[in-house]
Enzyme design. Structure first.
Site, short mmCIF file in Angstrom:
data_model
loop_
_atom_site.label_atom_id
_atom_site.label_comp_id
_atom_site.label_asym_id
_atom_site.label_seq_id
_atom_site.Cartn_x
_atom_site.Cartn_y
_atom_site.Cartn_z
N TYR A 1 -6.90 3.81 3.88
CA TYR A 1 -5.64 3.11 4.14
C TYR A 1 -5.88 1.76 4.80
CZ TYR A 1 -0.89 2.27 5.86
OH TYR A 1 0.33 1.71 6.11
N GLN B 1 0.83 -1.20 0.00
CA GLN B 1 0.00 0.00 0.00
C GLN B 1 0.87 1.26 0.00
OE1 GLN B 1 -2.99 0.86 -0.49
NE2 GLN B 1 -2.94 2.97 0.27
N GLU B 2 1.98 1.20 0.70
CA GLU B 2 2.86 2.37 0.82
C GLU B 2 3.63 2.63 -0.48
OE1 GLU B 2 3.00 4.48 3.15
OE2 GLU B 2 2.29 3.55 5.01
N SER B 3 4.22 1.58 -1.06
CA SER B 3 5.18 1.81 -2.15
C SER B 3 5.04 0.89 -3.34
CB SER B 3 6.60 1.67 -1.59
OG SER B 3 6.84 0.30 -1.24
#
Length: 490
Positions: free
Chosen positions: A452, A327-329
């Site tokens: 998120y 999800q972040e990168s």
């Protein structure tokens, strides 16, 4: 002397008579006691199924562990049906005991033999296999549809299915409905799978052995991350419900309690919120599924060892760590955001320094620092918060800051909600933001935090699905099925 001898001869008779009298009195006492006991028992109310569950302190649930019912991961269970059943057990004041089995047939076997009180079959309420069981009102609504490969031209109508091969699970509501709809279509063939699951049908389609599969929308949505080459096709214009299943008997106490519970959860919006949270949305549409499948195959193997290493060190599921990183990168160690966070776990410079990370673009260091930071936040969530709520709250705190999560739990308690329930706490985040703005305090980005948590949950389940489900070619090749043409069904 004579009188004395007579008296002596009479004594044994008197003793015998006295013994008989004592025995008779004892029998009378026993008979009276037995009668009183029977009378006492008959006067006591017979406990119904609901009373027995409350007395035992446990509600036993049997179900197929799958994306459509519940996931078992790293010793924890989550999923729409599990969350709802857990709420029901909490209302009854008992512990939910979950017995996962391999197939709907085993679920039905267990519930018919009273080995569990509540069954999650994952099959629709109109399924013929549920006829002799008691079925609740729908928990969720699903639609029947065809699924096809991306490289096929979608049919405009049922008439375009002539000469095609369609797979369906034998004996299901989908099979019955499909047969009735296809009676006017010449040459179409049905593959009725007598054993296996929806996963096997989709595997047959993915391998090109059949042209279409008839499934309900929930099943395809759940398994879509595994099949990037498949897509929605023609709708079969039928909506069904997936329900809870109970043993059919004269005692309806548990069934009625469940009906009342589901009606309340429908009315207060809980069912809709759970459905929204556990849906995959458009994350795994044709493009998203292909992109995720490519990254699972090419990028994840480079970093899986680091995720597993930190998993062992911190006691967290490596698949959850991998989902946070995706999800972040998108598992890109060189990722950089406009605000300056960077690396696989997208750490700020201050967080990296606090966690001992010297190079945020170094994959191993980034995973170590991000895991240590998440572990700190996870450990600060009160012990009273059960899983999976604990993980969802930790993820929200990881995204918007632990202070906002503490405030949200306090607000939830003040509003008479459950501060240990993510569903209740998440519902109050927007009000928290409004109150903070009104008081001139920093307000959380609620939309971003909710998105998120849901995205990480989606990737978490998809990674678990990809790493735990094995589609063995030899097993799929040996599947037992019938092929019949609809012309023979007229």
């Amino acid at each position: 002397m004579t009188g004395g001898k007579k008296a002596q001869r009479a004594r044994p008779h008197r003793k015998a008579l006295q013994l008989l009298q004592r025995i008779n009195r004892r029998h009378v006492k026993l008979a009276v006691a037995g009668t009183l006991a029977i009378t006492s028992l008959s006067l006591q109310p017979v406990r119904n199924a609901l009373d027995q569950i409350r007395s035992s302190g446990e509600l036993h649930l049997v179900g197929v562990s799958s994306p459509g019912t519940f996931f078992q991961q790293d010793g924890h269970i989550h999923g729409l049906q599990y969350e709802l059943a857990r709420q029901f057990a909490n209302e009854l004041g008992v512990k939910l005991v979950v017995d996962p089995v391999e197939s709907p047939q085993r679920v039905l076997h267990a519930i018919r033999r009273n080995q569990a009180q509540l069954a999650l079959t994952g099959i629709t309420a109109e399924d013929p296999r549920l006829k002799r069981l008691r079925v609740s009102d729908p928990v969720i609504e699903v639609r029947q549809q065809l699924v096809q490969r991306n490289d096929q031209i979608p049919p405009a109508s049922l008439q375009d299915l002539g000469g095609r091969v369609i797979g369906v699970m034998a004996g299901t509501a989908e099979a019955s409905h499909l047969k009735s709809q296809l009676r006017g279509v010449d040459g179409v063939k049905l593959v009725e799978l007598r054993q296996g699951q929806t996963l096997d049908l989709l595997s047959l389609l993915d391998e090109g052995r059949i042209d279409f599969v008839a499934v309900n929308s929930q099943d395809f949505d759940a398994f879509r991350p595994l099949f990037p080459a498949l897509r929605d096709s023609l709708s079969l214009d039928r909506t069904d419900g997936v329900s809870w299943v109970f043993l059919k008997s004269q005692d309806q106490s548990l069934y009625q309690a469940a009906q009342d519970f589901l009606a309340r959860k429908q009315a207060d919006g809980t069912l809709q919120r759970l459905t929204d949270f556990y849906s995959n949305g458009n994350v795994f549409d044709s493009y998203g599924a292909r992109s995720f499948s490519r990254d699972i195959a090419k990028r994840l193997p480079r970093y899986q060892g680091d995720f597993e290493k930190q998993s062992r060190a911190q006691g967290l599921d490596w698949r959850l760590l991998a989902a946070i990183s995706y999800q972040e990168s998108k598992w890109n160690p060189d990722a950089v955001s406009p605000t300056g966070v960077r690396g696989l776990m997208m750490l700020t410079s201050s967080t990296a320094a606090a966690m001992g990370v010297k190079d945020r673009t170094h994959a191993g260091e980034s995973i170590q620092g991000g895991t240590a930071y998440f572990k700190q936040i996870h450990d600060k969530v009160p012990a009273s918060v059960p899983e999976p709520d604990r993980t969802w709250m930790a993820l929200a705190a990881y995204n918007m800051g632990p202070g906002h999560m503490i405030q949200a739990r306090k607000l939830t308690k003040r509003l008479k909600g459950d501060p240990d329930s993510w569903l209740d706490v998440s519902r109050n985040l927007r009000q928290l933001a409004q109150e903070n703005r009104r008081r001139g305090k920093p307000a959380p980005d609620v939309g971003q935090a909710l998105h998120y948590v849901q995205q990480v949950r989606r990737y978490y389940d998809a990674i678990a699905l990809n790493t735990s489900v094995q589609r063995e070619a030899t097993r799929v090749a040996a599947l037992d099925f019938d092929i019949s043409t609809t012309t023979a069904l007229r």
